[in-house]
Design a protein around this motif. Structure first.
Motif, PDB file in Angstrom:
ATOM      1  N   VAL A 142       0.830  -1.206   0.000  1.00  0.00           N
ATOM      2  CA  VAL A 142       0.000   0.000   0.000  1.00  0.00           C
ATOM      3  C   VAL A 142       0.862   1.253   0.000  1.00  0.00           C
ATOM      4  N   ALA A 143       1.818   1.322   0.909  1.00  0.00           N
ATOM      5  CA  ALA A 143       2.648   2.526   1.037  1.00  0.00           C
ATOM      6  C   ALA A 143       3.446   2.791  -0.242  1.00  0.00           C
ATOM      7  N   ASP A 144       3.973   1.730  -0.842  1.00  0.00           N
ATOM      8  CA  ASP A 144       4.749   1.904  -2.073  1.00  0.00           C
ATOM      9  C   ASP A 144       3.897   2.515  -3.188  1.00  0.00           C
ATOM     10  N   ARG A 145       2.670   2.059  -3.292  1.00  0.00           N
ATOM     11  CA  ARG A 145       1.806   2.582  -4.346  1.00  0.00           C
ATOM     12  C   ARG A 145       1.359   4.015  -4.049  1.00  0.00           C
ATOM     13  N   LEU A 146       1.066   4.301  -2.826  1.00  0.00           N
ATOM     14  CA  LEU A 146       0.690   5.682  -2.490  1.00  0.00           C
ATOM     15  C   LEU A 146       1.811   6.650  -2.851  1.00  0.00           C
ATOM     16  N   ARG A 147       3.038   6.256  -2.582  1.00  0.00           N
ATOM     17  CA  ARG A 147       4.169   7.122  -2.945  1.00  0.00           C
ATOM     18  C   ARG A 147       4.284   7.243  -4.459  1.00  0.00           C
ATOM     19  N   ALA A 148       4.074   6.122  -5.153  1.00  0.00           N
ATOM     20  CA  ALA A 148       4.167   6.144  -6.615  1.00  0.00           C
ATOM     21  C   ALA A 148       3.081   7.021  -7.229  1.00  0.00           C
ATOM     22  N   PHE A 149       1.929   7.127  -6.551  1.00  0.00           N
ATOM     23  CA  PHE A 149       0.842   7.963  -7.063  1.00  0.00           C
ATOM     24  C   PHE A 149       1.127   9.449  -6.890  1.00  0.00           C
ATOM     25  N   GLY A 150       2.141   9.779  -6.084  1.00  0.00           N
ATOM     26  CA  GLY A 150       2.484  11.180  -5.873  1.00  0.00           C
ATOM     27  C   GLY A 150       1.745  11.841  -4.738  1.00  0.00           C
ATOM     28  N   LEU A 151       1.304  11.050  -3.728  1.00  0.00           N
ATOM     29  CA  LEU A 151       0.655  11.675  -2.580  1.00  0.00           C
ATOM     30  C   LEU A 151       1.634  12.570  -1.847  1.00  0.00           C
ATOM     31  N   ASP A 152       1.107  13.545  -1.140  1.00  0.00           N
ATOM     32  CA  ASP A 152       1.953  14.519  -0.471  1.00  0.00           C
ATOM     33  C   ASP A 152       2.728  13.916   0.693  1.00  0.00           C
ATOM     34  N   GLU A 153       2.093  13.000   1.420  1.00  0.00           N
ATOM     35  CA  GLU A 153       2.756  12.338   2.546  1.00  0.00           C
ATOM     36  C   GLU A 153       2.253  10.905   2.631  1.00  0.00           C
ATOM     37  N   VAL A 154       3.107  10.009   3.106  1.00  0.00           N
ATOM     38  CA  VAL A 154       2.720   8.632   3.399  1.00  0.00           C
ATOM     39  C   VAL A 154       3.317   8.267   4.748  1.00  0.00           C
ATOM     40  N   HIS A 155       2.467   7.895   5.679  1.00  0.00           N
ATOM     41  CA  HIS A 155       2.884   7.567   7.041  1.00  0.00           C
ATOM     42  C   HIS A 155       2.623   6.087   7.304  1.00  0.00           C
ATOM     43  N   GLU A 156       3.629   5.398   7.829  1.00  0.00           N
ATOM     44  CA  GLU A 156       3.507   3.967   8.101  1.00  0.00           C
ATOM     45  C   GLU A 156       3.616   3.695   9.599  1.00  0.00           C
ATOM     46  N   GLY A 157       3.220   2.476   9.996  1.00  0.00           N
ATOM     47  CA  GLY A 157       3.380   2.035  11.379  1.00  0.00           C
ATOM     48  C   GLY A 157       2.431   2.686  12.355  1.00  0.00           C
ATOM     49  N   ILE A 158       1.292   3.154  11.905  1.00  0.00           N
ATOM     50  CA  ILE A 158       0.341   3.810  12.798  1.00  0.00           C
ATOM     51  C   ILE A 158      -0.582   2.747  13.393  1.00  0.00           C
ATOM     52  N   GLY A 159      -0.605   2.660  14.709  1.00  0.00           N
ATOM     53  CA  GLY A 159      -1.415   1.641  15.367  1.00  0.00           C
ATOM     54  C   GLY A 159      -0.931   0.240  15.068  1.00  0.00           C
ATOM     55  N   GLY A 160       0.359   0.097  14.800  1.00  0.00           N
ATOM     56  CA  GLY A 160       0.911  -1.197  14.443  1.00  0.00           C
ATOM     57  C   GLY A 160       1.350  -1.195  12.992  1.00  0.00           C
ATOM     58  N   THR A 161       0.473  -1.704  12.124  1.00  0.00           N
ATOM     59  CA  THR A 161       0.821  -1.787  10.704  1.00  0.00           C
ATOM     60  C   THR A 161      -0.034  -0.867   9.839  1.00  0.00           C
ATOM     61  N   GLY A 162      -0.699   0.096  10.442  1.00  0.00           N
ATOM     62  CA  GLY A 162      -1.557   1.002   9.696  1.00  0.00           C
ATOM     63  C   GLY A 162      -0.770   1.976   8.824  1.00  0.00           C
ATOM     64  N   VAL A 163      -1.417   2.413   7.741  1.00  0.00           N
ATOM     65  CA  VAL A 163      -0.824   3.349   6.796  1.00  0.00           C
ATOM     66  C   VAL A 163      -1.813   4.492   6.566  1.00  0.00           C
ATOM     67  N   VAL A 164      -1.310   5.711   6.494  1.00  0.00           N
ATOM     68  CA  VAL A 164      -2.142   6.872   6.149  1.00  0.00           C
ATOM     69  C   VAL A 164      -1.462   7.634   5.022  1.00  0.00           C
ATOM     70  N   GLY A 165      -2.187   7.812   3.926  1.00  0.00           N
ATOM     71  CA  GLY A 165      -1.724   8.640   2.827  1.00  0.00           C
ATOM     72  C   GLY A 165      -2.419   9.987   2.870  1.00  0.00           C
ATOM     73  N   VAL A 166      -1.691  11.058   2.591  1.00  0.00           N
ATOM     74  CA  VAL A 166      -2.211  12.424   2.677  1.00  0.00           C
ATOM     75  C   VAL A 166      -2.186  13.055   1.287  1.00  0.00           C
ATOM     76  N   LEU A 167      -3.342  13.546   0.864  1.00  0.00           N
ATOM     77  CA  LEU A 167      -3.448  14.201  -0.442  1.00  0.00           C
ATOM     78  C   LEU A 167      -4.109  15.561  -0.259  1.00  0.00           C
ATOM     79  N   ARG A 168      -3.391  16.612  -0.667  1.00  0.00           N
ATOM     80  CA  ARG A 168      -3.918  17.969  -0.518  1.00  0.00           C
ATOM     81  C   ARG A 168      -4.179  18.579  -1.889  1.00  0.00           C
ATOM     82  N   SER A 169      -5.201  19.455  -1.913  1.00  0.00           N
ATOM     83  CA  SER A 169      -5.497  20.170  -3.148  1.00  0.00           C
ATOM     84  C   SER A 169      -6.162  21.486  -2.802  1.00  0.00           C
ATOM     85  N   GLY A 170      -5.877  22.522  -3.570  1.00  0.00           N
ATOM     86  CA  GLY A 170      -6.491  23.818  -3.322  1.00  0.00           C
ATOM     87  C   GLY A 170      -5.936  24.467  -2.079  1.00  0.00           C
ATOM     88  N   SER A 171      -6.709  25.388  -1.537  1.00  0.00           N
ATOM     89  CA  SER A 171      -6.257  26.148  -0.371  1.00  0.00           C
ATOM     90  C   SER A 171      -7.132  25.913   0.849  1.00  0.00           C
TER      91      SER A 171
END
Length: 396
Positions: A38-67
């Motif tokens: 999951v994390a590898d693909r989120l990075r490949a998609f160009g998300l602004d941030e990818v955070h791993e290891g949340i709550g154990g093995t959880g992943v959060v991808g961050v995508l921002r747009s506009g203001s």
């Protein structure tokens, strides 16, 4: 240049991701390879941030747009089940005794697809958090993510999730304000005394007899102690005692579960199960020991988020195919913790009719890949509806 229908163009790739995850399932809090995928693909998609290891093995991808400062979360599950797969699929599980028998492989892949599409267009104003949680099935992975400050680090005004739902017609999306899935408590109970030879029962006690009496008596909780219009089920799921054909054992152990929507029923069930067990134990000259564990709370969809979800669903399948009048399920779902903390909406995506053993948690369950484009379009519409871009932003 974008494809004229990006969803249709991406759908085969999303299905391919699902088949890969399905063939390589991992149990709760051990989804290391799945989380890395999951994390590898989120990075490949160009998300602004990818955070791993949340709550154990959880992943959060961050995508921002506009203001804009508004933000929502979209959530999927990473874990599989301890089930021996019997589907015969070409991409069946490569791990004996572990299977994606609930569709989390599909949910994860579809959320990845939504991240890809939204990253390509950024046709919204705000932030989308793509939340991939571990251990939904039994271990409460969403609570572990909350304890790891997921919503403090990634604050949202609402969090949304979907679940494929066999038995609901394909092309239908079902959701409702209020209760959607039940709370669950689990209990273990033992009756203990003195064992005896089966031919000489007078020299011992009989916990098997007591267990039989308890199994019948405990149903009075449902039939006689709560409003008949309240939803409550008490089920005994295991009973163990003895290992020799001519010996009455000295101990019998039972396990059970309580499902309900009204939170007050948790304490009610715990008290009455204990009272009934003690009364039966005393009547049979036995002792009883109860371990009652409070589990997932009910999934309660919040009104504003549900309105947004219904409108997004209607834009995909048509309003007549969005079901809002139906009975909630007495099944449970740990998304309850997230929606309780952040507000939000849980929706069922109709997967069509299936046969015995082919439903959720069955060893012949097969995720219906036909729902993939439906969910991708639902996520796109939902984000663009909740976080609308200004005309100027849309033009750029």
């Amino acid at each position: 240049m974008l494809h004229s229908d990006p969803v249709a163009a991406l759908t085969p790739e999303v299905i391919g991701w699902r088949h890969h995850i399905h063939a390589n399932p991992e149990l709760g809090f051990n989804e290391y390879e799945t989380a890395r995928f999951v994390a590898d693909r989120l990075r490949a998609f160009g998300l602004d941030e990818v955070h791993e290891g949340i709550g154990g093995t959880g992943v959060v991808g961050v995508l921002r747009s506009g203001s804009g400062r508004r933000a929502i979360g979209l959530r999927a599950e990473l874990d599989a089940l301890p089930v021996i797969e019997k589907t015969g699929l070409l991409y069946a599980s490569k791990k004996e005794g572990v299977m994606h028998a609930c569709g989390h492989d599909g949910h994860t892949s579809m959320l990845l697809g939504a991240a890809k599409l939204l990253s390509d267009t950024r046709a919204f104003d705000g932030t989308v958090y793509f939340i991939f949680q571990p251990a939904e099935e039994n271990e409460g992975g969403s609570m572990r993510m909350i304890e790891d400050r997921v919503f403090a680090r990634f604050p949202v005004e609402g969090v949304y999730a979907v679940h494929n739902w066999p038995g609901v017609p394909l092309g239908t999306i079902a959701t409702r304000t209020g209760p959607m899935m039940a709370a669950v408590d689990n209990f273990e109970l033992s009756f203990e005394g003195t064992g005896a030879h089966a031919a000489m029962p007078q020299f011992g006690d009989d916990p098997i007899l007591a267990a039989g009496a308890f199994i019948q008596a405990v149903q009075r909780i449902v039939s006689r102690s709560v409003d008949p219009q309240a939803s409550l089920v008490v089920s005994i799921t295991q009973i163990h005692g003895g290992n020799v054909g001519n010996i009455v054992p000295g101990k019998v152990w039972l396990q059970g579960t309580c499902r309900f929507f009204e939170p007050a029923l948790s304490d009610h069930c715990e008290k009455l199960i204990g009272d009934i067990a003690q009364g039966i134990a005393s009547a049979h000259a036995l002792t009883s020991t109860l371990a009652y564990r409070k589990g997932y709370p009910p999934v309660i969809n919040t009104p504003e988020a549900t309105v947004q979800a219904i409108q997004a669903a209607a834009s995909v399948v048509g309003r007549e195919q969005v079901k809002t009048e139906f009975s909630p399920s007495l099944g449970c779902e740990d998304f309850a913790y997230m929606v309780r903390d952040a507000g939000g909406c849980y929706a069922w995506i109709g997967a069509g009719d299936v046969g015995p053993g082919e439903g959720l948690h069955g060893d012949r369950y097969v995720f219906n890949d036909e729902i993939v484009p439906i969910v991708l379009r639902y996520y796109l519409n939902l984000v663009e509806r909740v976080l609308p871009a200004t005309p100027a932003e849309t033009a750029t």
